[in-house]
Design an enzyme around this catalytic site. Structure first.
Site: not given
Ligand SMILES: Cc1cc2nc3c(=O)[nH]c(=O)nc-3n(C[C@H](O)[C@H](O)[C@H](O)COP(=O)(O)OP(=O)(O)OC[C@H]3O[C@@H](n4cnc5c(N)ncnc54)[C@H](O)[C@@H]3O)c2cc1C
Ligand SMILES: NC(=O)c1ccc[n+]([C@@H]2O[C@H](COP(=O)([O-])OP(=O)(O)OC[C@H]3O[C@@H](n4cnc5c(N)ncnc54)[C@H](O)[C@@H]3O)[C@@H](O)[C@H]2O)c1
Length: 463
Positions: A38, A445
């Site tokens: 992710g 402190h």
């Molecule tokens: C540059 C950057 C810096 C960040 N820094 C921070 C931070 O410092 N602190 C913080 O709290 N948050 C931060 N964030 C936000 C954080 O990364 C996201 O909120 C979090 O990772 C989201 O997790 P998720 O599990 O929802 O999705 P993701 O980690 O995006 O996982 C979703 C996965 O689903 C897969 N997928 C999507 N659609 C399909 C499909 N149809 N079929 C199969 N697979 C699919 C994708 O390939 C991906 O691997 C940052 C984001 C970015 C872009």
């Protein structure tokens, strides 16, 4: 046709759903990402902060004269060395995690393809396999928004690709004014890239006005800032990318980073066709158990977590939602109590330079909500730790309700802002009033936490 008890689509936060509590379920984890694990692990929070830290050290060295009365000579940074340290660690975690999911557990299978839902209990993969399931967790996250004027390529990047460049850009344009743009601008500037940030409005909209103003002044000193301007055209040449701005200016850079927000991946999943409730940004509407809703009612057997289910788009929120979803699935299986799900206010830390940390309402927002609110500010420079830092610009602001002393928000800009925020997040999360919060405990402190203590003391005087 393969059938599973549980399918998890998305192996970012979704990858934490399978675990000991669900060992009796046959689970399929699906992910189409280039690297497994992710956004946070591969292209988000973790690699960016692993670059931000060396950049911050570099910035401090450049500023050393300020505190040390020293003369700092030119220092050259090893971009490839930093990059390889970051991805040497991260890629190993990603590859190990993928291997473990693919073959490490008898009840778990892995599918590395994009999939689309064809019904509430069936999906189809890009290669045409149809798979049925009893239960589903949607954790498909979000992806970078692309801009028509800036087609992605070798020189025009998003956060997905720019950190893996072979050579550090000498000149970089950063497009956008949100957390991603501000973190990358400071990071590249800290490492010595000539950065120009181009943004159509003000930086970090939604953050406290004084904090934003302080940040914008600091940014102007460290990199080029074009606010109220958009890129209308980009021409890639052997020399770089020449950008035309809406005010008619032209500038040439080696690389461009587009950081113009995120598109929620539900648009390619088929959730609209299933009639599920969506928010304006495409995220699914869920209840306090992370069950997706249709017509305002939970749909049996479907949960959503992370960026596909909230508008905060933060990893700590996604992690919590995944834990709630697991407990809700266990409840559905008759093995656990229903989760309550609700935590306190959501903190945001922008790891730029200076760092910003915030939660809750600003004073203006509290007044707009009809609350009788007050605010106190303590400057870093008003404390012994601030003298040690020779700090003359950063501060802590705390907002509370008059009378009750309910903590409504806190807004911090300066070194270690994220750490300084946490005692206030804790107080707000556990319903502690501001009354007595400063004097009811020791504050070592002269640690930086005295800045928070002094802001609380000032606030109490106004209650
Ligand atoms: C540059 C950057 C810096 C960040 N820094 C921070 C931070 O410092 N602190 C913080 O709290 N948050 C931060 N964030 C936000 C954080 O990364 C996201 O909120 C979090 O990772 C989201 O997790 P998720 O599990 O929802 O999705 P993701 O980690 O995006 O996982 C979703 C996965 O689903 C897969 N997928 C999507 N659609 C399909 C499909 N149809 N079929 C199969 N697979 C699919 C994708 O390939 C991906 O691997 C940052 C984001 C970015 C872009
Ligand atoms: N430290 C952190 O916690 C951290 C760091 C990075 C990202 N994130 C999360 O990731 C999410 C996405 O970050 P982000 O900075 O991309 O998003 P954002 O929504 O904060 O900022 C997007 C920026 O792009 C601009 N923009 C949008 N559409 C545009 C267009 N068509 N043309 C020009 N500019 C446009 C917006 O005005 C805004 O300034 C955030 O919501 C944040 O929660 C968190």
């Amino acid at each position: 046709m393969r059938h599973f008890d549980l399918v998890v689509i998305g192996a970012g936060s979704g990858n934490s759903i399978p675990g000991p509590a669900l060992v009796s379920e046959q689970i399929l984890v699906v992910d189409d990402g280039v690297h497994f694990g992710g956004t946070c692990l591969n292209v988000g929070c973790i690699p960016t902060k692993m670059f931000v830290h060396p950049a911050e050290i570099a910035h401090e060295v450049a500023e050393a004269r300020h505190v040390l009365n020293a003369t700092s000579g030119e220092i050259r940074y090893d971009w490839q060395g930093i990059r390889d340290r970051v991805f040497g660690r991260i890629d190993a975690i990603s590859e190990g995690g993928e291997e473990y999911r693919a073959s490490g557990e008898p009840n778990i299978s892995l599918l590395r393809e994009q999939v689309r839902l064809t019904s509430e209990h069936e999906l189809e993969s890009a290669s045409g396999e149809r798979i049925t399931f009893d239960r589903l967790v949607i954790a498909t996250g979000s992806r970078p928004r692309e801009l028509a004027a800036l087609p992605l390529g070798d020189r025009i990047h998003t956060n997905d690709t720019i950190l893996r460049l072979d050579n550090q850009p000498e000149r970089l344009a950063v497009i956008g004014g949100g957390a991603i743009a501000c973190e990358f601008a400071a990071m590249f500037a800290g490492l010595g890239t000539q950065v120009v940030q181009i943004h159509r409005s003000e930086l970090l909209r939604g953050v406290d006005d004084e904090v934003r103003a302080c940040f914008t002044e600091a940014a102007k000193r460290r990199w080029g800032l074009h606010l109220g301007t958009e890129v209308t055209r980009a021409v890639t040449t052997a020399d770089g990318v020449t950008l035309t701005l809406s005010n008619g200016d032209e500038l040439t850079v080696d690389h461009v980073l587009v950081a113009a927000g995120r598109v929620v991946n539900t648009d390619r999943l088929g959730t609209q066709e299933l009639g599920l409730d969506h928010r304006e940004n495409g995220a699914l509407v869920v209840d306090e158990q992370q069950r997706v809703l249709r017509g305002g009612e939970p749909v049996a057997g479907i949960w959503a977590v992370g960026d596909s289910a909230n508008t905060a788009q933060l990893k700590h929120v996604a992690n919590h939602e995944a834990r709630v979803a697991v407990q809700s699935i266990l409840h559905d299986l008759g093995r656990a109590e229903a989760p309550s799900g609700v935590l306190g206010p959501i903190p945001l830390v922008v790891f730029s330079s200076p760092q910003i940390a915030t939660f809750g309402r600003t004073l203006a927002e509290a007044h707009d909500d009809g609350l009788d609110a007050v605010e106190a500010r303590c400057d870093y420079g008003a404390t012994a730790w601030g003298w040690a830092l020779a700090d003359s610009e950063h501060f802590v602001k705390i907002v509370a309700e008059r009378g009750s002393g309910t903590l409504l928000g806190a807004h911090i800009i300066g070194p270690d802002a994220g750490i300084l925020l946490q005692p206030l997040v804790q107080a707000a999360s556990f319903g502690q009033s501001v009354h007595g919060l400063a004097r009811g405990q020791y504050w070592p402190h002269p640690a930086a936490t005295e800045i928070v203590e002094n802001a609380l003391l000032k606030l109490e005087e106004q209650l």
